[in-house]
Write a protein that holds these residues in place. Structure first.
Motif: not given
Length: 125
Positions: A1-25
């Motif tokens: 798993m590329d942790l930096l890429e996953e963190y970027r994806r999580a940030t995108f989810f969070f900023e897009s209004g999906d905190p549950l998706g962000a938390a899972r990542l």
């Protein structure tokens, strides 16, 4: 798993209004890097925004244990406890955050909880 890429994806989810998706990542990233404060803070915010208050509280307490001078973690922990109806526990964290950093949100949170506690104590007598 590329942790930096996953963190970027999580940030995108969070900023897009999906905190549950962000938390899972973010959960596996925190497991892999437990001392990464930025990841833990974003996970706490994702939990808070998705009303997973116990999870938010646990992450914020871990941040404060690692760095007691983290005013933002104290503020968000206070807000988490406030949201859970635990006003007496919230107030010291909110006051500490406001004392460490001048910020309108911090001051407003202190006044809001003090006012609520004052009203509730007035009804008890």
């Amino acid at each position: 798993m590329d942790l930096l890429e996953e963190y970027r994806r999580a940030t995108f989810f969070f900023e897009s209004g999906d905190p549950l998706g962000a938390a899972r990542l973010l959960e596996p990233i925190v497991e892999a890097e437990p001392h990464n404060a930025a990841v833990r803070q974003l996970l706490a915010r994702a939990y808070f925004n998705s009303a997973q208050l116990a999870g938010a509280e646990a992450q914020l307490r871990a941040l404060i244990e690692h760095d007691p001078s983290d005013h933002y973690a104290h503020h968000v922990l206070g807000r988490t406890l406030e949201r859970a109806g635990r006003f007496r526990e919230a107030l010291p964290h909110l006051r500490l955050a406001a004392a460490m950093k001048q910020h309108a949100d911090y001051t407003e949170a202190v006044h809001r909880v003090e006012e609520w506690l004052g009203k509730s104590e007035g009804h008890l007598t």
